[in-house]
Design a protein around this motif. Structure first.
Motif, PDB file in Angstrom:
ATOM      1  N   LEU A 110      11.756 -13.598 -86.158  1.00 44.81           N
ATOM      2  CA  LEU A 110      12.910 -14.040 -86.937  1.00 44.81           C
ATOM      3  C   LEU A 110      12.937 -13.453 -88.346  1.00 44.81           C
ATOM      4  O   LEU A 110      11.886 -13.302 -88.976  1.00 44.81           O
ATOM      5  CB  LEU A 110      12.927 -15.573 -87.052  1.00 44.81           C
ATOM      6  CG  LEU A 110      13.102 -16.367 -85.762  1.00 44.81           C
ATOM      7  CD1 LEU A 110      13.108 -17.855 -86.064  1.00 44.81           C
ATOM      8  CD2 LEU A 110      14.385 -15.970 -85.034  1.00 44.81           C
ATOM      9  N   PRO A 111      14.135 -13.154 -88.854  1.00 44.68           N
ATOM     10  CA  PRO A 111      14.253 -12.761 -90.266  1.00 44.68           C
ATOM     11  C   PRO A 111      13.803 -13.930 -91.149  1.00 44.68           C
ATOM     12  O   PRO A 111      14.243 -15.064 -90.938  1.00 44.68           O
ATOM     13  CB  PRO A 111      15.756 -12.491 -90.446  1.00 44.68           C
ATOM     14  CG  PRO A 111      16.323 -12.409 -89.062  1.00 44.68           C
ATOM     15  CD  PRO A 111      15.439 -13.215 -88.178  1.00 44.68           C
ATOM     16  N   TYR A 112      12.918 -13.667 -92.096  1.00 44.71           N
ATOM     17  CA  TYR A 112      12.346 -14.746 -92.903  1.00 44.71           C
ATOM     18  C   TYR A 112      13.396 -15.587 -93.624  1.00 44.71           C
ATOM     19  O   TYR A 112      13.282 -16.799 -93.724  1.00 44.71           O
ATOM     20  CB  TYR A 112      11.381 -14.176 -93.952  1.00 44.71           C
ATOM     21  CG  TYR A 112      10.105 -13.594 -93.387  1.00 44.71           C
ATOM     22  CD1 TYR A 112       9.544 -14.103 -92.222  1.00 44.71           C
ATOM     23  CD2 TYR A 112       9.452 -12.546 -94.023  1.00 44.71           C
ATOM     24  CE1 TYR A 112       8.378 -13.565 -91.697  1.00 44.71           C
ATOM     25  CE2 TYR A 112       8.278 -12.009 -93.516  1.00 44.71           C
ATOM     26  CZ  TYR A 112       7.746 -12.521 -92.349  1.00 44.71           C
ATOM     27  OH  TYR A 112       6.589 -11.996 -91.842  1.00 44.71           O
ATOM     28  N   TYR A 113      14.446 -14.922 -94.114  1.00 52.64           N
ATOM     29  CA  TYR A 113      15.372 -15.621 -95.001  1.00 52.64           C
ATOM     30  C   TYR A 113      16.220 -16.686 -94.305  1.00 52.64           C
ATOM     31  O   TYR A 113      16.764 -17.584 -94.966  1.00 52.64           O
ATOM     32  CB  TYR A 113      16.274 -14.621 -95.753  1.00 52.64           C
ATOM     33  CG  TYR A 113      17.381 -13.996 -94.931  1.00 52.64           C
ATOM     34  CD1 TYR A 113      18.712 -14.371 -95.106  1.00 52.64           C
ATOM     35  CD2 TYR A 113      17.110 -13.021 -93.968  1.00 52.64           C
ATOM     36  CE1 TYR A 113      19.729 -13.798 -94.352  1.00 52.64           C
ATOM     37  CE2 TYR A 113      18.113 -12.441 -93.216  1.00 52.64           C
ATOM     38  CZ  TYR A 113      19.419 -12.834 -93.415  1.00 52.64           C
ATOM     39  OH  TYR A 113      20.415 -12.274 -92.661  1.00 52.64           O
ATOM     40  N   ILE A 114      16.351 -16.613 -92.982  1.00 51.46           N
ATOM     41  CA  ILE A 114      17.099 -17.666 -92.265  1.00 51.46           C
ATOM     42  C   ILE A 114      16.266 -18.324 -91.162  1.00 51.46           C
ATOM     43  O   ILE A 114      16.800 -19.058 -90.332  1.00 51.46           O
ATOM     44  CB  ILE A 114      18.422 -17.146 -91.660  1.00 51.46           C
ATOM     45  CG1 ILE A 114      18.180 -15.937 -90.749  1.00 51.46           C
ATOM     46  CG2 ILE A 114      19.444 -16.838 -92.728  1.00 51.46           C
ATOM     47  CD1 ILE A 114      19.385 -15.614 -89.874  1.00 51.46           C
ATOM     48  N   ALA A 115      14.953 -18.100 -91.183  1.00 54.14           N
ATOM     49  CA  ALA A 115      14.090 -18.615 -90.109  1.00 54.14           C
ATOM     50  C   ALA A 115      14.145 -20.144 -90.006  1.00 54.14           C
ATOM     51  O   ALA A 115      14.300 -20.698 -88.917  1.00 54.14           O
ATOM     52  CB  ALA A 115      12.652 -18.154 -90.318  1.00 54.14           C
ATOM     53  N   THR A 116      14.043 -20.825 -91.147  1.00 54.70           N
ATOM     54  CA  THR A 116      14.055 -22.292 -91.131  1.00 54.70           C
ATOM     55  C   THR A 116      15.366 -22.812 -90.544  1.00 54.70           C
ATOM     56  O   THR A 116      15.365 -23.713 -89.697  1.00 54.70           O
ATOM     57  CB  THR A 116      13.858 -22.853 -92.558  1.00 54.70           C
ATOM     58  OG1 THR A 116      12.572 -22.434 -93.035  1.00 54.70           O
ATOM     59  CG2 THR A 116      13.913 -24.373 -92.563  1.00 54.70           C
ATOM     60  N   ASN A 117      16.460 -22.236 -90.980  1.00 56.93           N
ATOM     61  CA  ASN A 117      17.780 -22.644 -90.500  1.00 56.93           C
ATOM     62  C   ASN A 117      17.912 -22.421 -88.995  1.00 56.93           C
ATOM     63  O   ASN A 117      18.424 -23.275 -88.258  1.00 56.93           O
ATOM     64  CB  ASN A 117      18.863 -21.848 -91.248  1.00 56.93           C
ATOM     65  CG  ASN A 117      20.210 -22.555 -91.235  1.00 56.93           C
ATOM     66  OD1 ASN A 117      20.397 -23.537 -90.532  1.00 56.93           O
ATOM     67  ND2 ASN A 117      21.144 -22.047 -91.996  1.00 56.93           N
ATOM     68  N   ILE A 118      17.423 -21.276 -88.517  1.00 54.28           N
ATOM     69  CA  ILE A 118      17.494 -20.966 -87.085  1.00 54.28           C
ATOM     70  C   ILE A 118      16.689 -21.970 -86.260  1.00 54.28           C
ATOM     71  O   ILE A 118      17.151 -22.474 -85.230  1.00 54.28           O
ATOM     72  CB  ILE A 118      17.000 -19.523 -86.814  1.00 54.28           C
ATOM     73  CG1 ILE A 118      18.066 -18.509 -87.263  1.00 54.28           C
ATOM     74  CG2 ILE A 118      16.667 -19.317 -85.334  1.00 54.28           C
ATOM     75  CD1 ILE A 118      17.625 -17.061 -87.179  1.00 54.28           C
ATOM     76  N   ILE A 119      15.480 -22.286 -86.713  1.00 54.86           N
ATOM     77  CA  ILE A 119      14.624 -23.218 -85.963  1.00 54.86           C
ATOM     78  C   ILE A 119      15.265 -24.608 -85.916  1.00 54.86           C
ATOM     79  O   ILE A 119      15.286 -25.263 -84.861  1.00 54.86           O
ATOM     80  CB  ILE A 119      13.209 -23.272 -86.566  1.00 54.86           C
ATOM     81  CG1 ILE A 119      12.506 -21.919 -86.383  1.00 54.86           C
ATOM     82  CG2 ILE A 119      12.369 -24.373 -85.914  1.00 54.86           C
ATOM     83  CD1 ILE A 119      11.240 -21.740 -87.192  1.00 54.86           C
ATOM     84  N   LEU A 120      15.818 -25.055 -87.041  1.00 50.68           N
ATOM     85  CA  LEU A 120      16.472 -26.366 -87.061  1.00 50.68           C
ATOM     86  C   LEU A 120      17.690 -26.397 -86.141  1.00 50.68           C
ATOM     87  O   LEU A 120      17.950 -27.403 -85.471  1.00 50.68           O
ATOM     88  CB  LEU A 120      16.869 -26.740 -88.495  1.00 50.68           C
ATOM     89  CG  LEU A 120      15.703 -27.069 -89.437  1.00 50.68           C
ATOM     90  CD1 LEU A 120      16.198 -27.269 -90.863  1.00 50.68           C
ATOM     91  CD2 LEU A 120      14.931 -28.300 -88.966  1.00 50.68           C
ATOM     92  N   ARG A 121      18.423 -25.283 -86.073  1.00 54.79           N
ATOM     93  CA  ARG A 121      19.567 -25.208 -85.156  1.00 54.79           C
ATOM     94  C   ARG A 121      19.084 -25.207 -83.701  1.00 54.79           C
ATOM     95  O   ARG A 121      19.720 -25.804 -82.821  1.00 54.79           O
ATOM     96  CB  ARG A 121      20.393 -23.941 -85.440  1.00 54.79           C
ATOM     97  CG  ARG A 121      21.106 -23.942 -86.777  1.00 54.79           C
ATOM     98  CD  ARG A 121      22.148 -25.046 -86.917  1.00 54.79           C
ATOM     99  NE  ARG A 121      23.334 -24.821 -86.139  1.00 54.79           N
ATOM    100  CZ  ARG A 121      24.422 -24.186 -86.583  1.00 54.79           C
ATOM    101  NH1 ARG A 121      24.474 -23.738 -87.819  1.00 54.79           N
ATOM    102  NH2 ARG A 121      25.469 -24.032 -85.805  1.00 54.79           N
ATOM    103  N   ALA A 122      17.977 -24.536 -83.433  1.00 59.76           N
ATOM    104  CA  ALA A 122      17.401 -24.524 -82.078  1.00 59.76           C
ATOM    105  C   ALA A 122      16.944 -25.929 -81.672  1.00 59.76           C
ATOM    106  O   ALA A 122      17.042 -26.313 -80.507  1.00 59.76           O
ATOM    107  CB  ALA A 122      16.235 -23.543 -82.007  1.00 59.76           C
ATOM    108  N   PHE A 123      16.454 -26.703 -82.647  1.00 58.09           N
ATOM    109  CA  PHE A 123      16.074 -28.090 -82.374  1.00 58.09           C
ATOM    110  C   PHE A 123      17.285 -28.891 -81.893  1.00 58.09           C
ATOM    111  O   PHE A 123      17.174 -29.746 -81.020  1.00 58.09           O
ATOM    112  CB  PHE A 123      15.522 -28.758 -83.639  1.00 58.09           C
ATOM    113  CG  PHE A 123      14.101 -28.368 -83.990  1.00 58.09           C
ATOM    114  CD1 PHE A 123      13.347 -27.551 -83.163  1.00 58.09           C
ATOM    115  CD2 PHE A 123      13.519 -28.832 -85.172  1.00 58.09           C
ATOM    116  CE1 PHE A 123      12.043 -27.198 -83.490  1.00 58.09           C
ATOM    117  CE2 PHE A 123      12.215 -28.498 -85.509  1.00 58.09           C
ATOM    118  CZ  PHE A 123      11.478 -27.675 -84.663  1.00 58.09           C
ATOM    119  N   GLU A 124      18.458 -28.610 -82.470  1.00 50.35           N
ATOM    120  CA  GLU A 124      19.680 -29.353 -82.128  1.00 50.35           C
ATOM    121  C   GLU A 124      20.315 -28.878 -80.823  1.00 50.35           C
ATOM    122  O   GLU A 124      21.077 -29.613 -80.199  1.00 50.35           O
ATOM    123  CB  GLU A 124      20.718 -29.195 -83.251  1.00 50.35           C
ATOM    124  CG  GLU A 124      20.317 -29.859 -84.558  1.00 50.35           C
ATOM    125  CD  GLU A 124      21.309 -29.557 -85.678  1.00 50.35           C
ATOM    126  OE1 GLU A 124      22.351 -28.913 -85.409  1.00 50.35           O
ATOM    127  OE2 GLU A 124      21.043 -29.949 -86.829  1.00 50.35           O
TER     128      GLU A 124
END
Length: 267
Positions: A110-124
């Motif tokens: 994952l690109p570092y700058y949006i990794a957190t956002n991507i993981i949280l969206r994957a959780f949903e």
């Protein structure tokens, strides 16, 4: 670099070049029949390994990489083993709510700058079952942290509540990439409990709870509810008034949130 393509800072690109790391990622894949979704395939080095085992869908935002990937995976695209979608993955989630119409595993660098956002969206995303992603080590530690760890934050609480298992599989040094990033990377593994869905406002509640991590939790929560209600919640859950945010378990945060929400609905 293939086709003289240079990694773009604006897309947070660092192309993984170490084949031994690619092999270890493939070996970490769950043994199931799920589809695979990859975000940011880059030059397709991980993709090349994924499509050998399962049907794969990849989301790529960089126009310059699309033609390279279309050429490299022409056979797989024709055979419908590989689907390449040229779009911003966050927009795809906004539009459809999911990245695939059946159960899938997210496997990606994952690109570092949006990794957190991507993981949280994957959780949903209810169709996403397992997550194996390469991210900055510091961020991976926050997602996998348990109560009492110094890295424990709202991300650790959310991960523990929505997962059956979460851990760091292994670290990846900067020299495994071209160009090498300035930080250590890690492979984060999360196996979701697909029966669990968190309330949309729970994340906001946790942000308040961890807003000043070194202060007492009660101090942080005082901006949410009045002193008397807070005192009642602490008594009902048998909590010490001196507790700091990192000393409260995920299940207790869940119980506290329910009581705060219920208290507000009654008042």
């Amino acid at each position: 670099m293939e086709n003289n393509i240079k990694a773009k800072k604006k897309f947070g690109q660092n192309f993984l070049k170490d084949s031994s790391i690619l092999t270890r990622i493939i070996q970490s894949m769950p043994n199931n029949k799920n589809h695979i979704v990859e975000i940011g395939p880059g030059l397709g080095d991980l993709t090349q390994n994924l499509v050998k085992y399962k049907d794969t869908t990849a989301y790529e935002v960089d126009t310059d990489l699309i033609s390279i990937l279309e050429s490299k995976f022409a056979t797989e695209i024709e055979n419908e083993r590989f689907k390449l979608i040229h779009t911003d993955v966050l927009e795809a989630w906004d539009n459809k709510g999911t990245l695939h119409d059946s159960k899938y595993d997210l496997i990606a660098n994952l690109p570092y700058y949006i990794a957190t956002n991507i993981i949280l969206r994957a959780f949903e995303d209810i169709n996403c079952e397992n997550i194996i992603v390469m991210i900055q080590k510091e961020v991976a530690q926050k997602f996998s942290a348990k109560v009492g760890d110094k890295e424990y934050s709202s991300l650790g609480v959310i991960t523990e509540l929505i997962s059956k298992e979460s851990r760091i599989l292994f670290d990846v040094p900067p020299e495994s990439f071209d160009p090498p990033p300035k930080v250590m990377s890690s492979i984060l593994y999360v196996s979701k409990d697909t029966n669990v869905a968190l309330d949309k406002d729970f994340n906001k509640f946790l942000k308040v709870c961890f807003s000043q991590p070194r202060k007492k939790l009660s101090k942080n929560m005082s901006s949410l509810i009045d002193k008397e209600t807070l005192s009642n919640i602490y008594n009902e859950l048998n909590l010490k008034e001196t507790l700091r945010p990192h000393e409260v378990s995920a299940s207790l945060y869940s119980q506290m949130y329910t009581k705060v929400k219920y208290g507000k609905q009654r008042s």
